[in-house]
Design an enzyme around this catalytic site. Sequence first.
Site, short mmCIF file in Angstrom:
data_model
loop_
_atom_site.label_atom_id
_atom_site.label_comp_id
_atom_site.label_asym_id
_atom_site.label_seq_id
_atom_site.Cartn_x
_atom_site.Cartn_y
_atom_site.Cartn_z
N HIS A 1 -2.67 11.88 -29.57
CA HIS A 1 -2.94 10.50 -29.97
C HIS A 1 -1.64 9.71 -29.98
CE1 HIS A 1 -5.95 13.08 -31.80
NE2 HIS A 1 -6.79 12.09 -31.63
N ARG B 1 -14.61 14.95 -40.11
CA ARG B 1 -13.18 14.75 -40.39
C ARG B 1 -12.92 15.26 -41.81
NH1 ARG B 1 -10.10 10.98 -37.39
NH2 ARG B 1 -8.53 11.42 -38.98
N ARG C 1 -7.16 16.18 -39.33
CA ARG C 1 -6.08 15.50 -38.62
C ARG C 1 -4.86 15.29 -39.52
NH1 ARG C 1 -6.52 15.98 -34.32
NH2 ARG C 1 -8.14 14.60 -33.57
N LYS D 1 -10.35 -20.39 -18.08
CA LYS D 1 -11.19 -21.13 -17.13
C LYS D 1 -10.35 -21.80 -16.03
CE LYS D 1 -15.30 -21.82 -19.91
NZ LYS D 1 -16.35 -22.71 -20.37
N SER E 1 -17.98 -13.06 -28.75
CA SER E 1 -18.83 -13.59 -27.67
C SER E 1 -20.25 -13.05 -27.74
CB SER E 1 -18.22 -13.23 -26.31
OG SER E 1 -19.12 -13.56 -25.28
N GLY F 1 -12.48 -29.78 -22.91
CA GLY F 1 -12.96 -29.05 -21.74
C GLY F 1 -14.43 -29.32 -21.45
N LYS G 1 -8.28 16.18 -24.84
CA LYS G 1 -8.54 14.84 -25.41
C LYS G 1 -7.25 14.04 -25.48
CE LYS G 1 -9.91 12.59 -29.74
NZ LYS G 1 -10.03 12.81 -31.19
N ASP H 1 -21.52 -24.08 -16.18
CA ASP H 1 -21.51 -24.98 -17.35
C ASP H 1 -22.06 -26.35 -16.97
OD1 ASP H 1 -20.51 -23.27 -19.26
OD2 ASP H 1 -18.41 -23.79 -18.88
N MET I 1 -19.62 -28.18 -36.07
CA MET I 1 -19.72 -26.75 -35.75
C MET I 1 -19.52 -25.91 -37.02
SD MET I 1 -17.84 -24.91 -32.59
CE MET I 1 -16.20 -24.75 -33.22
N ASN J 1 -16.31 -20.94 -14.67
CA ASN J 1 -16.70 -19.97 -15.69
C ASN J 1 -17.40 -18.75 -15.09
OD1 ASN J 1 -19.25 -20.92 -15.05
ND2 ASN J 1 -19.98 -20.86 -17.15
N TYR K 1 -23.67 -24.84 -30.50
CA TYR K 1 -24.86 -23.99 -30.69
C TYR K 1 -24.86 -23.26 -32.02
CZ TYR K 1 -21.65 -20.58 -28.58
OH TYR K 1 -20.56 -19.82 -28.29
N ASN L 1 -13.70 -40.75 -27.70
CA ASN L 1 -12.92 -39.59 -28.15
C ASN L 1 -11.97 -40.02 -29.26
OD1 ASN L 1 -12.30 -36.78 -27.83
ND2 ASN L 1 -10.29 -37.40 -27.08
P1 NAP Z 1 -11.78 -28.69 -26.75
O1 NAP Z 1 -11.38 -28.68 -25.33
O2 NAP Z 1 -10.83 -28.19 -27.76
O3 NAP Z 1 -12.19 -30.20 -27.14
C1 NAP Z 1 -12.51 -30.52 -28.47
C2 NAP Z 1 -12.99 -31.97 -28.55
O4 NAP Z 1 -13.43 -32.20 -29.89
C3 NAP Z 1 -11.90 -32.99 -28.25
O5 NAP Z 1 -12.48 -34.10 -27.63
C4 NAP Z 1 -11.40 -33.34 -29.66
O6 NAP Z 1 -10.84 -34.60 -29.74
C5 NAP Z 1 -12.69 -33.31 -30.43
N1 NAP Z 1 -12.46 -33.08 -31.85
C6 NAP Z 1 -12.04 -31.94 -32.43
N2 NAP Z 1 -11.97 -32.10 -33.77
C7 NAP Z 1 -12.35 -33.39 -34.02
C8 NAP Z 1 -12.49 -34.15 -35.20
N3 NAP Z 1 -12.22 -33.63 -36.40
N4 NAP Z 1 -12.92 -35.43 -35.09
C9 NAP Z 1 -13.22 -35.95 -33.89
N5 NAP Z 1 -13.09 -35.29 -32.73
C10 NAP Z 1 -12.66 -34.00 -32.80
O7 NAP Z 1 -13.12 -27.85 -26.97
P2 NAP Z 1 -14.29 -27.53 -25.91
O8 NAP Z 1 -14.01 -26.23 -25.26
O9 NAP Z 1 -14.54 -28.71 -25.07
O10 NAP Z 1 -15.52 -27.28 -26.90
C11 NAP Z 1 -16.08 -28.35 -27.60
C12 NAP Z 1 -17.47 -27.99 -28.12
O11 NAP Z 1 -18.32 -27.63 -27.04
C13 NAP Z 1 -17.47 -26.81 -29.08
O12 NAP Z 1 -18.12 -27.18 -30.25
C14 NAP Z 1 -18.28 -25.75 -28.39
O13 NAP Z 1 -19.14 -25.06 -29.28
C15 NAP Z 1 -19.12 -26.53 -27.42
N6 NAP Z 1 -19.43 -25.72 -26.22
C16 NAP Z 1 -20.73 -25.35 -26.05
C17 NAP Z 1 -21.06 -24.58 -24.97
C18 NAP Z 1 -22.48 -24.16 -24.76
O14 NAP Z 1 -22.76 -23.35 -23.86
N7 NAP Z 1 -23.41 -24.66 -25.55
C19 NAP Z 1 -20.08 -24.19 -24.03
C20 NAP Z 1 -18.77 -24.61 -24.23
C21 NAP Z 1 -18.46 -25.37 -25.35
P3 NAP Z 1 -9.25 -34.85 -29.50
O15 NAP Z 1 -9.09 -34.99 -28.01
O16 NAP Z 1 -8.97 -36.09 -30.23
O17 NAP Z 1 -8.54 -33.67 -30.05
#
Ligand code: NAP
Length: 512
Positions: free
Chosen positions: A116, A34, A60, A292, A236, A362, A141, A331, A426, A317, A453, A382
């Site tokens: 482009h 370039r 260009r 999801k 990811s 979730g 192109k 999951d 995390m 998933n 993780y 929770n």
């Molecule tokens: P999500 O649906 O957003 O849920 C988050 C959860 O964390 C809720 O219960 C929330 O409580 C709570 N939370 C967030 N901040 C908080 C704080 N400061 N104090 C207390 N509680 C708090 O998220 P998700 O998709 O379930 O993911 C949650 C975790 O799972 C993530 O850390 C992710 O890394 C892990 N994960 C791991 C895998 C794996 O393959 N290893 C796969 C998926 C997810 P409230 O309801 O009060 O907001």
Amino acid sequence: MTHLCVPIFVHSREQALRDAILAAENGADLVEYRIDTFTDTGDIYILVQNSPLPCIVTCRSSAEGGHCELSDEERLKIFETPGPDEARYLDLEFETFKRLALSPPGGYGSLILSSHDFKGRPDRLYNLISEMTASPANVVKIVWTARTVRDNLEAFEILLARQKPTIALCMGEAGIISRILAKKFGAFLTFASLSKSAETAPGQISIHDMKRLYRWDALNPATKVFGVVGSPIMHSMSPAIHNAAFEQIGFDGVYVPLLVNEGYESFKAFMESFLAFAPLNLGGLSITIPHKENSLRYLKEKGAAIDPLAESIGALNTIVIDQQLTGFSTDYAAILDSITTKLNITREQLKDYRIAVLGAGGTGRTAVAALAHYGATVVIYNRTHEKAEALAAEFNGQTGKVVAARFEKLCDSCCRIFINTTSVGMHPKAAASPVDGHDVKFTPDTLVFDTIYNPIKTKLLQTAEAAGAPIITGVEMFVRQAAGQFEAWTHKTAPVDLMRKVVEERLGVDAG
Ligand code: NAP
């Protein structure tokens, strides 16, 4: 053959030659110089003559996204110097070529005429391609900014219908698959940057990633395509894990990131168009946030086969695309199998355990549904207690007992297994633990599982280990859910140790 071309912004002849040597060492078979801001014809002549790889020379104009402010006439003068050489290409904008009513410049072996669009898809895309194909160009192109991931399919259609060597690429994050799969569809070339910070266009990926992460050398027209659907998606780790596993077992597949915007309609439009495009040979999809639930709804609408537990969780998933569509969740299996393997018990034996699930999002929901399905007694803690209560009410009594308890009561828990599904601890807030401020006494008889993780060993897990408690890391869950997908798609045993190594290596780098 599809060339792998590294674009090099020329600042000096020496730097450009150095970069070209590096590109060759990294596996490029073509470079693009370039020269937008480096227009010394003498130096360009020497650069081209000494290039370690066949080259494209491009100056260009700023009107087409470049940096050259010279007039068209001045720009064209630059190309009069070098002598003809079949190994060299001159890239000129199709608009400039038409505007000046040029005959092909004689100084270079082959002419690439290019167009482009940095704003989106050109309105007259197919007319433009026809005009360019009918022109004296040796190579056509066309590059535009992907509005959605569906624009890539048009790039592939253009490649499949090509009348002469053609480059069709989509810029931006949504367009990344047009760069990776260019070889599958027989493009003249794809571009890859010399390093992660040396991109010359949005969405360009590095030559290292193209070769190692996306299996450039193995790609061919029959390669099966898999991908992870989500938004955002570029963080990811799934492409790294699955592509390494394909490589390991010699499976002819490639796994790519698929950016699909939030909302059911976006997801549906993506699925309809990608499923209908047979040449893609789409074999399966991983589904992540925020799709999801959308994927479950879509598969239900299509009357697809759906795993009943995934349906009761309300999310899936994994999609297998075969003679028919199948949807399930790896999951929950990953959560169950991580625990049962560690305790050396069957899923059915979980009914003898009282398990604390921290979090009701979730992942919490997935854990609760899966554990309750196998008869465990589950206590949900929770931050937002009402969510814990609602979740408990939904799954209590179906098979196992599910109750909600206040976080303040965590110290009283007599649970045998603790699972953290909250995001507390995390990266980058790794100094926190969900049991901070609670008097939880882990013992060698308590199993502590953190689904986080990154970092691999969270503060929660460190506390547990210090008390002699066995632990399960989120990597275990991540690898197991990926292995489940891999086996469903390939019908081969997943190379789990390799998958774990890939994740740990990437986290070692990414977690900083
Ligand atoms: P999500 O649906 O957003 O849920 C988050 C959860 O964390 C809720 O219960 C929330 O409580 C709570 N939370 C967030 N901040 C908080 C704080 N400061 N104090 C207390 N509680 C708090 O998220 P998700 O998709 O379930 O993911 C949650 C975790 O799972 C993530 O850390 C992710 O890394 C892990 N994960 C791991 C895998 C794996 O393959 N290893 C796969 C998926 C997810 P409230 O309801 O009060 O907001």
